[in-house]
Write a protein that holds these residues in place. Sequence first.
Motif, short mmCIF file in Angstrom:
data_model
loop_
_atom_site.label_atom_id
_atom_site.label_comp_id
_atom_site.label_asym_id
_atom_site.label_seq_id
_atom_site.Cartn_x
_atom_site.Cartn_y
_atom_site.Cartn_z
N ARG A 1 1.57 -0.29 -5.28
CA ARG A 1 0.39 -0.10 -6.11
C ARG A 1 -0.04 -1.40 -6.78
O ARG A 1 -1.17 -1.55 -7.17
CB ARG A 1 0.67 0.96 -7.16
CG ARG A 1 0.79 2.34 -6.54
CD ARG A 1 0.63 3.40 -7.56
NE ARG A 1 1.80 3.48 -8.40
CZ ARG A 1 2.10 4.53 -9.14
NH1 ARG A 1 1.29 5.59 -9.13
NH2 ARG A 1 3.15 4.56 -9.88
N LEU B 1 1.21 -2.32 2.25
CA LEU B 1 -0.18 -2.09 1.86
C LEU B 1 -0.40 -0.63 1.45
O LEU B 1 -1.11 -0.33 0.49
CB LEU B 1 -1.06 -2.43 3.07
CG LEU B 1 -2.51 -2.77 2.82
CD1 LEU B 1 -2.59 -4.07 2.04
CD2 LEU B 1 -3.23 -2.94 4.15
N MET B 2 0.25 0.27 2.19
CA MET B 2 0.02 1.69 1.90
C MET B 2 0.83 2.15 0.70
O MET B 2 0.40 3.04 -0.02
CB MET B 2 0.42 2.51 3.14
CG MET B 2 -0.55 2.33 4.31
SD MET B 2 -0.34 3.56 5.58
CE MET B 2 1.12 3.02 6.39
N ILE B 3 1.97 1.57 0.49
CA ILE B 3 2.88 2.14 -0.49
C ILE B 3 2.76 1.46 -1.85
O ILE B 3 2.73 2.12 -2.87
CB ILE B 3 4.33 2.07 0.03
CG1 ILE B 3 4.49 3.05 1.21
CG2 ILE B 3 5.33 2.41 -1.06
CD1 ILE B 3 5.73 2.81 2.01
N LEU C 1 2.00 -3.48 6.71
CA LEU C 1 1.15 -2.29 6.62
C LEU C 1 1.73 -1.27 5.66
O LEU C 1 1.02 -0.71 4.80
CB LEU C 1 1.02 -1.69 8.02
CG LEU C 1 -0.06 -0.64 8.20
CD1 LEU C 1 -1.42 -1.23 7.89
CD2 LEU C 1 -0.04 -0.11 9.62
N MET D 1 -3.35 -0.50 -8.80
CA MET D 1 -4.61 -0.27 -8.11
C MET D 1 -5.16 1.14 -8.36
O MET D 1 -6.36 1.35 -8.47
CB MET D 1 -4.42 -0.46 -6.62
CG MET D 1 -5.68 -0.99 -6.00
SD MET D 1 -5.40 -1.60 -4.38
CE MET D 1 -5.64 -0.16 -3.44
N ASP D 2 -4.28 2.11 -8.50
CA ASP D 2 -4.75 3.48 -8.72
C ASP D 2 -5.41 3.62 -10.08
O ASP D 2 -6.33 4.41 -10.26
CB ASP D 2 -3.58 4.46 -8.59
CG ASP D 2 -3.19 4.62 -7.13
OD1 ASP D 2 -3.89 4.01 -6.29
OD2 ASP D 2 -2.20 5.31 -6.85
#
Lengths: 104, 615
Positions: free
Chosen positions: A30, A26-28, A23, A96-97
């Motif tokens: 990119r 996933l959050m951290i 998780l 992704m950003d």
Amino acid sequence: MDGLNIPLNHVLLVSSLLFVIGLLGLMIRRNIIFILMSLEVMLNAAALAFVGAGAHWGQPDGQVVFMLILTVAAAEVAVGLGLVLQIQRRFKTLDMDHANRMGG
Amino acid sequence: MRELIWLIPLIPLLSSVTLMLSSGKFPRLLIGLLGVGSVGSAALLTLALGLDFMANPEVLQLTLWTWMQVGSFAPGVAFYFDGLTLVMMSVITGVGFLIHLFSTEFMEDDVSYARYFAYLNMFVAAMLVLVMADNLLLLYLGWEGVGVCSYLLVGFWYQNSANGQAARKAFIVTRIGDTAMALGLLLLFTELGTLNIQSMVGAANESWQVGDTLPLIACLLLLGGAVGKSAQLPLHTWLPDAMAGPTPVSALIHAATMVTAGVYLIARTHGLFLLAPTAMLVVAIIGITTSLIAAFTALMQSDIKRILAYSTISQIGYMFLALGVGAWTAGIFHLMTHAFFKALLFLGSGAIIHCLHHEHNIFKMGGLRSKMPVTFWSFMIGSAALAALPMTSGFFSKDQILLEAYQFPDIGPWLWFAGLCGALLTAMYSFRLVFVVFFGQVKTKPDKDTGWRMALPLSVLCGLSLVGGYFIIPVESVFPMSTGTHPAHWVEYVSISVPLVGLLLAYLIFQSGQLRVDGLVNSAIGKIMRQFWLSGWGIDWLYERLFVRPYYAFASLLKAEPVDAVYGLVVTFNEALNGWLSQSQTGRMRWYITSMVAGLVVLVAVALQLSPEAI
């Protein structure tokens, strides 16, 4: 089943640890590749919990579900890697950003 | 024959509707024929009716239909015809006809010729309904009808916004009185169960004693309506401004008929007022005070129409005095003679204004005696009657009022004395007008003289102003007889001589110049008094600060909609919330994931907190 008797608690602890690692990844992260990998880690964490639980109660269901998860994960990776290829081709990046096209 | 009485208001009404629907497409001759002819035929019918009534004085009560039926409340569209109605109808249709005829020449160049006659005819119809109504509700319909027509005609030349202002003032100020009157009607209906005037007075006499509180309240409320309509203190301020309308309108509405509606109302409901002696005293005091204040103001004005307007207020004050002291017949008699000579004076001033390029200032007129002889004689006769010089019509009616006021118990002689002061002032201001306008140097040359359509009404009204005092109005059966004895002879002699003294004073000051008043006028106190009287005792100034400005301030406060601002807060709050939440719509996947996880954590924590047994 004598020599190697791991308590269910420990299995679930490891499973939770793996899930949180996935998780957090996933959050951290990119990079999409790493995001996919984190997803895999989370899936496997869930699968581990199933196997552990199945072993604890002496039921085969846990392993059946593990097989299902394995299949889903494989299919997901196949689709996911296809998308990654398309993203790489279209945006020339795996960040992704930067691939973000949504307003907001 | 008598049953055809309903035709009298109907004919002007039909003519008015026709003119309104014509949208100004009729030729001028047809408009004039319709406008004048309708009122003329109403006048002829009234004349026939009057002759019939003289031969056979019998009260007629004619119900056309029931207006509405709500429980026991069933006012009819019904007419009541007696001597008082006849007098009023004769004045309205007779003087009205002459003024209509005069208007055809006065308004001949106006673009809104049809609109003018439509309004004027509608006014006549509404005024007839007012005086013919047998119940107070129908009377109120006519009452409001004349109010609307007055508003429309004061603001007839609406292109000038000052005229619109004057029209609104006239409407709003009378509306204050009308509201009081409507309350009075409600009170009378709830207490007596009927609005039919005759049965109402009968019921009042059965259930109320003289001096009770309820009749006093009812009478004061009715008086409120009368005061507004008849331009008496404290609601008189609209009448001088109402002079913004065409001059024949001022003659018809603001001198002869509508402003006397208050006098008619009190006379018609005198059975109620007799039950409330205090209310009658109030009527008398309002009348005499208004009369004096308006007379002083008239003496200072320089606008010919404003002089006549204040004079009208003053003369209606005399009528109120008459009503207040119970001299009903004298009050109605003065109403009639006043209609003659004041219509004459207004039409005369209309002729001057018409021939002098719309000049209103009397000090820019002068020497018109030889240029406009018909108008000159009109003014001479009209002013003589207004000043109540012996043998004119005004003399008979005003003398009667003063003599009956003298016999009023307790304060009678004081009322009489105040009335005499008013009479002195009346003679002074009316002949000041004559001397300034018709004698001396010619200052503005008239470009024409009056045509026959102006001269004929003036001549007829001259005749009426001279001989009107010999008419005997058929109201003996309507009003209770006055029981007073005849006062001492010296009272009568003083009453007769006072107007003559006023005439002499006016001659010495304004004509021969032998009596110099410059020193008095130009002294410090003289200047202040002059300014004070010129502004109508500062009443307009006072109302402006007391009512108009606070009202405007309140209105401009409300313009920002402070009540809506509360609801606006809800909107603002929602918008802020929306802006705040839309911040979270970033489009970043990782941010979404984090939010989801955070939400999940919160949800799970809450769920665990709420049901610990699940663990």
